[in-house]
Enzyme design. Structure first.
Site, PDB file in Angstrom:
ATOM      1  N   SER A 124       0.825  -1.201   0.000  1.00  0.00           N
ATOM      2  CA  SER A 124       0.000   0.000   0.000  1.00  0.00           C
ATOM      3  C   SER A 124       0.859   1.251   0.000  1.00  0.00           C
ATOM      4  O   SER A 124       1.960   1.255   0.562  1.00  0.00           O
ATOM      5  CB  SER A 124      -0.875  -0.015   1.259  1.00  0.00           C
ATOM      6  OG  SER A 124      -1.413   1.264   1.505  1.00  0.00           O
ATOM      7  N   TYR A 149      -2.281  -0.726  10.837  1.00  0.00           N
ATOM      8  CA  TYR A 149      -2.512  -1.367   9.535  1.00  0.00           C
ATOM      9  C   TYR A 149      -1.357  -1.053   8.585  1.00  0.00           C
ATOM     10  O   TYR A 149      -0.772  -1.935   7.956  1.00  0.00           O
ATOM     11  CB  TYR A 149      -3.845  -0.913   8.932  1.00  0.00           C
ATOM     12  CG  TYR A 149      -3.921  -1.112   7.440  1.00  0.00           C
ATOM     13  CD1 TYR A 149      -4.112  -2.389   6.902  1.00  0.00           C
ATOM     14  CD2 TYR A 149      -3.768  -0.040   6.554  1.00  0.00           C
ATOM     15  CE1 TYR A 149      -4.150  -2.584   5.534  1.00  0.00           C
ATOM     16  CE2 TYR A 149      -3.799  -0.230   5.189  1.00  0.00           C
ATOM     17  CZ  TYR A 149      -3.985  -1.501   4.679  1.00  0.00           C
ATOM     18  OH  TYR A 149      -4.002  -1.694   3.310  1.00  0.00           O
ATOM     19  N   LYS A 153       1.847  -3.509   6.732  1.00  0.00           N
ATOM     20  CA  LYS A 153       2.292  -3.527   5.330  1.00  0.00           C
ATOM     21  C   LYS A 153       3.792  -3.240   5.269  1.00  0.00           C
ATOM     22  O   LYS A 153       4.548  -3.893   4.547  1.00  0.00           O
ATOM     23  CB  LYS A 153       1.521  -2.488   4.504  1.00  0.00           C
ATOM     24  CG  LYS A 153       0.033  -2.760   4.347  1.00  0.00           C
ATOM     25  CD  LYS A 153      -0.238  -3.976   3.480  1.00  0.00           C
ATOM     26  CE  LYS A 153      -1.712  -4.157   3.169  1.00  0.00           C
ATOM     27  NZ  LYS A 153      -2.002  -5.465   2.538  1.00  0.00           N
TER      28      LYS A 153
END
Length: 338
Positions: A124, A149, A153
């Site tokens: 991302s 989150y 990643k």
């Protein structure tokens, strides 16, 4: 190739399965259906007229995962599975780190045990944090994500890079997405968030169809043309096509390869709202709310590297993204729920 797709019943995963099947690959999906529906797999099979090997299983269940590798013997993995709600990740950091990181480590262990050395990871643009430059290129250093989150990643990218360093035969492709929206042209598969949508377009589409009263726009005093935040939105089918193009790189010398997948164009929140109004044919009510902490003025990509090395670039503009999103939403007002 035979591809094992983790999280293949999810939003991006299901669209990628369509692209894979339509390009002659065979697909094995592992998905725990925590934030997805088996109906998505059924519809992918209807769209493509091809079968998927589906396992409702969790990456945290390593023995079962090992059995799937043993019986299916995939040649490559596309790894989507993971918890992905930014806000929720700040409330439940332990769950996010455990699920996303432990799940990935289990997956890598099974890959090593079965001699599978090709992986595409669904990363991302959040890993750039507050980016050093706009538009963002792959040379941009990784920054500090603003939530757990994003950190998962960031960490998984690091883990995969370290795996390649330890075993140079391991081929790793990190695809850094910008903001996927839209749906398959058929209107049969699309984004089906459970509960309150976390992202702009699914929320907007629920306002458009009358499920929610208005769209909250967080801040209108940013340094952007209309004062609302600017982001790079990409059609989910373009994003899916990028994964299929990336598979060709596995034929080359193994390396860690990184590609941005976006359009390279920044659209403001109000640009998206007005394009959606055009798609659905009526005004959409909205209210300006306070800024959210950590939101940046403007984020968009430079995707020249993907064009040069993968022969990939985005085909669809904002109007088409919104038309396809509305087509899915209007045909499936309750998502995959009957």
């Amino acid at each position: 190739m035979k591809i094992l797709v983790t999280g293949g019943a999810g939003y991006i995963g299901s669209h990628t399965c369509v692209e894979l099947l339509e390009n002659g690959h065979s697909v094995v999906v592992v998905d725990n259906l925590y934030n997805a529906s088996k109906e998505a797999i059924t519809r992918v099979e209807q769209i493509t007229q091809k079968k998927i090997s589906f396992y409702q299983e969790d990456l945290l269940h390593k023995e079962q995962l090992d059995q799937i590798f043993a019986s299916e013997q995939p040649e490559a993995v596309i790894h989507f599975a993971g918890l992905k709600a930014v806000g929720e990740s700040t409330q439940k950091p332990v769950e996010y780190y455990n699920n996303n990181i432990t799940g990935t480590l289990n997956l890598l262990d099974c890959m090593r045990a079965h001699g599978v050395k090709n992986i595409i990871f669904s990363s991302s643009a959040t890993i750039y944090g507050d980016p050093a430059q706009i538009p963002i290129t792959e040379q941009c250093p990784k920054g500090s994500p603003t939530n757990p989150y994003g950190w998962t990643k960031w960490m998984i990218e690091q883990i995969l890079s370290d795996v390649h360093t330890a075993d140079p035969e391991f081929s790793v492709i990190l695809l850094r997405y910008f903001n996927p929206i839209g749906a398959h042209k058929s209107g049969m598969i699309g984004e089906d968030p459970k509960g309150i949508p976390n992202n702009l377009v699914p929320y907007l589409s629920q306002v458009a169809i009358g499920k929610r009263e208005y769209l909250g726009v967080f801040g209108n005093d940013y340094q952007t043309p209309d004062g609302t935040g600017v982001r790079d939105y990409i059609h989910v089918c373009d994003l899916a096509a990028g994964h299929v193009k990336a598979l060709a790189k596995f034929a080359e010398t193994p390396a860690v390869r990184i590609y941005n997948l976006g359009t390279g164009i920044g659209y403001s929140v109000l640009d998206v709202l007005h394009a959606y109004e055009k798609a659905c044919g009526h005004p959409i009510p909205y209210k300006i709310l306070d800024r959210r902490p950590g939101d940046l003025d403007s984020l968009y990509s430079n995707c020249d590297l993907a064009k040069k090395e993968l022969g990939w670039s985005a085909r669809f503009g904002l109007d088409e993204m919104c038309v396809d999103s509305w087509n899915w939403q209007s045909k499936n007002p309750d998502g995959y729920r009957k």
